[in-house]
Scaffold this active site. Structure first.
Site, PDB file in Angstrom:
ATOM      1  N   ARG A   1       0.817  -1.213   0.000  1.00  0.00           N
ATOM      2  CA  ARG A   1       0.000   0.000   0.000  1.00  0.00           C
ATOM      3  C   ARG A   1       0.852   1.265   0.000  1.00  0.00           C
ATOM      4  O   ARG A   1       0.451   2.294   0.581  1.00  0.00           O
ATOM      5  CB  ARG A   1      -0.966   0.030   1.192  1.00  0.00           C
TER       6      ARG A   1
ATOM      7  N   ARG B   1      -3.269   6.364   1.299  1.00  0.00           N
ATOM      8  CA  ARG B   1      -3.903   7.457   2.031  1.00  0.00           C
ATOM      9  C   ARG B   1      -2.987   8.197   2.993  1.00  0.00           C
ATOM     10  O   ARG B   1      -3.367   9.238   3.513  1.00  0.00           O
ATOM     11  CB  ARG B   1      -5.118   6.915   2.795  1.00  0.00           C
TER      12      ARG B   1
ATOM     13  N   ARG C   1      -7.232  11.417  -5.268  1.00  0.00           N
ATOM     14  CA  ARG C   1      -8.496  10.737  -4.934  1.00  0.00           C
ATOM     15  C   ARG C   1      -9.664  11.722  -4.996  1.00  0.00           C
ATOM     16  O   ARG C   1     -10.743  11.396  -5.517  1.00  0.00           O
ATOM     17  CB  ARG C   1      -8.361  10.114  -3.546  1.00  0.00           C
TER      18      ARG C   1
ATOM     19  N   ASP D   1      -7.087  -2.686  -6.695  1.00  0.00           N
ATOM     20  CA  ASP D   1      -7.728  -3.275  -5.519  1.00  0.00           C
ATOM     21  C   ASP D   1      -7.868  -4.773  -5.747  1.00  0.00           C
ATOM     22  O   ASP D   1      -8.041  -5.207  -6.891  1.00  0.00           O
ATOM     23  CB  ASP D   1      -9.107  -2.640  -5.294  1.00  0.00           C
TER      24      ASP D   1
ATOM     25  N   TYR E   1     -14.656 -12.400   0.574  1.00  0.00           N
ATOM     26  CA  TYR E   1     -15.457 -11.213   0.264  1.00  0.00           C
ATOM     27  C   TYR E   1     -16.704 -11.571  -0.538  1.00  0.00           C
ATOM     28  O   TYR E   1     -17.772 -10.982  -0.352  1.00  0.00           O
ATOM     29  CB  TYR E   1     -14.606 -10.205  -0.508  1.00  0.00           C
TER      30      TYR E   1
END
Length: 362
Positions: free
Chosen positions: A27, A31, A40, A77, A154
């Protein structure tokens, strides 16, 4: 195909000598960087950021502009694959990823099909090509996918889960259906990674984020077995290395190393020296600083990085180490601490190599 100017990462994965220990972070485009937040906001949503190749390229390159990292990783992702299967991925505010449709019965399993990466996942493949061109041979580009089991979690749960109640209920009640889900997922992951390699990815990684949630025995059947199926289905024209990372999989390192991968990813709960002894010369090791160590003071960050390097030990022929975190970097990480980390890894690993060369000449 020509090697990147800095091929330290690829050489470490192939267990060849390197001048320093290469470092990249799971990652790393994310963020914790203010420039990512700006991109973003411009994209309008996380999915739009992922599905716009030019913006995916932009955020992939952002950490490389700040830090002398030894590899870039595709910004995407892990849930792109089940989304391409028609399950309807969306992101609920404050709740993370969700699917409009779940896979919990025979009818839903029958509808599953392997998506064509050149069609349903074209935006990812276009992003790989765009990023590879923009890198201009500076460092290698890593492609990736979620593991068949992690994707299944998921797909069955409909999103993230604390207890994996639905997916484990299906696993124990209908192991035949669970086997079918992970088989389809394995074929989808293999096709997806092959398309990334064809588009320019120079190494690929399989993220088995939830393998550690399984009991022994179930892990081998529903996670590691499907990962082996993926590995068997990969076409690697330039021997592109493959990294397999099972979070919480420390007890199965020996079996993962025997799967046919080129490197085993290790989380922060495992001592790297013990992992190295267990894996031996079969493959390289990637890891494994606790991501929360980056919340400490700069001098402490450096000390923790040095400890990881010393735990792995002196470089030797046939051993390869890629420094990374034991999981993804936190969004709350001070960016300056990442600079300290990368510098500490490069500087101290060079000293270790000099020290090792001096000892071997005595």
């Amino acid at each position: 195909m020509s090697q990147p100017a800095n091929d330290t990462f690829l050489r470490a994965l192939r267990r060849e000598p390197t001048e320093h220990t290469p470092v990249w972070l799971m990652r790393q485009a994310g963020r914790y960087l203010p420039e990512y937040k700006a991109s973003r906001a411009r994209a309008g949503s996380f999915l739009a950021l992922c599905k716009t190749p030019e913006l995916a390229c932009e955020v992939t390159l952002q950490p490389l502009a700040r830090y002398p990292l030894d590899a870039a990783i595709l910004f995407s992702d892990i849930l792109t694959v089940p989304d391409a299967m028609g399950l309807g991925l969306y992101f609920a505010e404050g709740e993370g990823p969700k699917f409009e449709r779940t896979v919990r019965d025979e009818a839903a399993v029958r509808k599953l099909a392997v998506p064509d990466p050149s069609v349903e996942l074209r935006y990812v493949i276009d992003a790989v090509r765009t990023i590879r061109g923009a890198l201009a041979g500076r460092v290698p580009l890593i492609g990736f996918s979620g593991s068949p089991w992690t994707l299944a979690c998921y797909m069955v749960e409909g999103g993230g889960s604390d207890d994996f109640r639905h997916v484990k209920t299906l696993l124990y009640r209908r192991p035949d259906l669970m086997s079918r889900i992970v088989e389809i997922n394995a074929d989808a992951v293999a096709a997806y990674l092959n398309a990334q390699i064809e588009a320019g990815a120079q190494a690929v990684m399989i993220f088995d984020s939830w393998g550690g949630a399984l009991a022994d025995g179930a892990y081998q059947r529903f996670s590691l077995g499907p990962i082996r199926r993926v590995l068997a289905g990969l076409k690697r024209p330039n021997d592109e290395p493959v990294i397999v990372f099972t979070k919480g999989g420390g007890m199965w390192l020996d079996e993962i190393a025997a799967s046919g991968c080129d490197a085993v990813g290790v989380d922060w709960t495992v001592n790297l020296g013990k992992a190295r002894a267990m894996v031996g010369a079969r493959c390289a090791i990637q890891g494994n600083l606790d991501p929360m160590a980056l919340m400490a003071e700069p001098a402490q960050v450096r000390a923790e990085a040095i400890k990881v390097l010393e735990d792995f030990g002196a470089p030797q022929a046939g051993a390869g180490h890629v420094f990374n975190l034991g999981h993804g970097i936190s969004q709350h990480t001070p960016p300056d601490n990442v600079a300290e980390l990368v510098d500490a890894v490069h500087q101290h690993s060079r000293k270790m190599r000099v020290r090792g060369e001096s000892a071997s000449s005595l």
